[in-house]
Design a protein around this motif. Structure first.
Motif, short mmCIF file in Angstrom:
data_model
loop_
_atom_site.label_atom_id
_atom_site.label_comp_id
_atom_site.label_asym_id
_atom_site.label_seq_id
_atom_site.Cartn_x
_atom_site.Cartn_y
_atom_site.Cartn_z
N CYS A 46 -66.41 -5.17 24.34
CA CYS A 46 -66.07 -3.92 25.05
C CYS A 46 -67.36 -3.17 25.39
O CYS A 46 -67.39 -1.95 25.48
N HIS A 47 -68.41 -3.95 25.61
CA HIS A 47 -69.72 -3.42 25.94
C HIS A 47 -69.69 -2.71 27.30
O HIS A 47 -69.14 -3.23 28.26
N VAL A 48 -70.23 -1.51 27.33
CA VAL A 48 -70.35 -0.75 28.58
C VAL A 48 -71.73 -0.11 28.64
O VAL A 48 -72.42 0.01 27.63
N TYR A 49 -72.10 0.29 29.83
CA TYR A 49 -73.31 1.08 30.05
C TYR A 49 -72.85 2.50 30.37
O TYR A 49 -72.11 2.72 31.32
N VAL A 50 -73.28 3.44 29.56
CA VAL A 50 -72.93 4.85 29.77
C VAL A 50 -73.90 5.43 30.79
O VAL A 50 -75.13 5.28 30.66
N ASP A 51 -73.36 6.08 31.80
CA ASP A 51 -74.20 6.74 32.80
C ASP A 51 -75.14 7.72 32.10
O ASP A 51 -74.74 8.41 31.16
N ALA A 52 -76.37 7.76 32.55
CA ALA A 52 -77.41 8.57 31.89
C ALA A 52 -77.01 10.02 31.68
O ALA A 52 -77.33 10.62 30.66
N ALA A 53 -76.27 10.59 32.60
CA ALA A 53 -75.86 11.99 32.49
C ALA A 53 -74.90 12.23 31.33
O ALA A 53 -74.69 13.37 30.92
N TRP A 54 -74.31 11.17 30.79
CA TRP A 54 -73.30 11.28 29.75
C TRP A 54 -73.77 10.82 28.38
O TRP A 54 -73.01 10.90 27.40
N LEU A 55 -74.97 10.34 28.27
CA LEU A 55 -75.45 9.78 27.00
C LEU A 55 -75.37 10.77 25.83
O LEU A 55 -74.89 10.42 24.76
N ALA A 60 -74.57 9.26 19.54
CA ALA A 60 -75.46 8.16 19.17
C ALA A 60 -74.65 6.98 18.65
O ALA A 60 -73.55 7.14 18.13
N ARG A 61 -75.23 5.81 18.75
CA ARG A 61 -74.62 4.61 18.18
C ARG A 61 -74.70 4.66 16.66
O ARG A 61 -75.70 5.10 16.10
N GLN A 84 -66.07 2.59 20.24
CA GLN A 84 -66.69 3.58 19.37
C GLN A 84 -66.86 4.95 20.04
O GLN A 84 -67.41 5.86 19.44
N ILE A 85 -66.36 5.09 21.25
CA ILE A 85 -66.43 6.37 21.96
C ILE A 85 -65.03 6.97 21.99
O ILE A 85 -64.11 6.39 22.57
N VAL A 86 -64.86 8.11 21.36
CA VAL A 86 -63.55 8.77 21.30
C VAL A 86 -63.42 9.70 22.50
O VAL A 86 -64.34 10.45 22.84
N VAL A 87 -62.25 9.63 23.14
CA VAL A 87 -61.97 10.48 24.29
C VAL A 87 -61.80 11.92 23.82
O VAL A 87 -61.04 12.19 22.89
N LYS A 88 -62.55 12.82 24.44
CA LYS A 88 -62.44 14.25 24.14
C LYS A 88 -62.61 15.01 25.44
O LYS A 88 -63.14 14.47 26.42
N PRO A 89 -62.15 16.26 25.49
CA PRO A 89 -62.20 17.02 26.74
C PRO A 89 -63.60 17.07 27.38
O PRO A 89 -63.72 17.04 28.60
N GLU A 90 -64.63 17.09 26.57
CA GLU A 90 -66.00 17.17 27.10
C GLU A 90 -66.39 15.93 27.89
O GLU A 90 -67.40 15.93 28.59
N LEU A 91 -65.63 14.85 27.75
CA LEU A 91 -65.95 13.61 28.46
C LEU A 91 -65.21 13.46 29.78
O LEU A 91 -65.28 12.40 30.41
N GLU A 92 -64.52 14.52 30.21
CA GLU A 92 -63.85 14.44 31.51
C GLU A 92 -64.89 14.18 32.59
O GLU A 92 -65.88 14.90 32.70
#
Length: 103
Positions: A46-55, A60-61, A84-92
């Motif tokens: 389930c490897h993804v690349y997170v856009d730099a603006a969202w890191l 952190a890992r 390992q990334i939990v969905v939260k309102p800040e990630l909209e």
């Protein structure tokens, strides 16, 4: 959140707060997210690349995630396992890219 596959096709989907990005991907049939272990951080499919603006917002890992990324292909500084990334309102609006091959 928006998933951009290795061919550049974008798919925007809604995530349920409290679930993981991986669960969101599976519920929405996002290609290139195999998630073979079902979210146990026991594979690298389930490897993804997170856009730099969202890191910073995705956090952190963990050490366990770092260890599993050793089995992923084409790992970069912005690589994460989306289980390992939990969905939260800040990630909209979160933007993620998928590699052409999973671990």
């Amino acid at each position: 959140m928006t998933f951009v596959d290795s061919k550049g096709q974008a798919r925007t989907v809604e995530g349920e707060v409290g679930s993981t990005v991986m669960e969101t991907a599976r519920r929405n049939d996002i290609p290139e997210i195999a998630a073979e272990c079902g979210g146990a951080c026991a594979c690298a499919t389930c490897h993804v690349y997170v856009d730099a603006a969202w890191l910073e917002k995705t956090g952190a890992r963990s050490q366990m995630e770092e260890d599993m990324l050793d089995f992923a292909f084409a790992v970069e500084q912005n690589s994460r396992l989306c289980c390992q990334i939990v969905v939260k309102p800040e990630l909209e609006g979160l933007i993620l890219r998928t590699p052409a091959q999973q671990g």
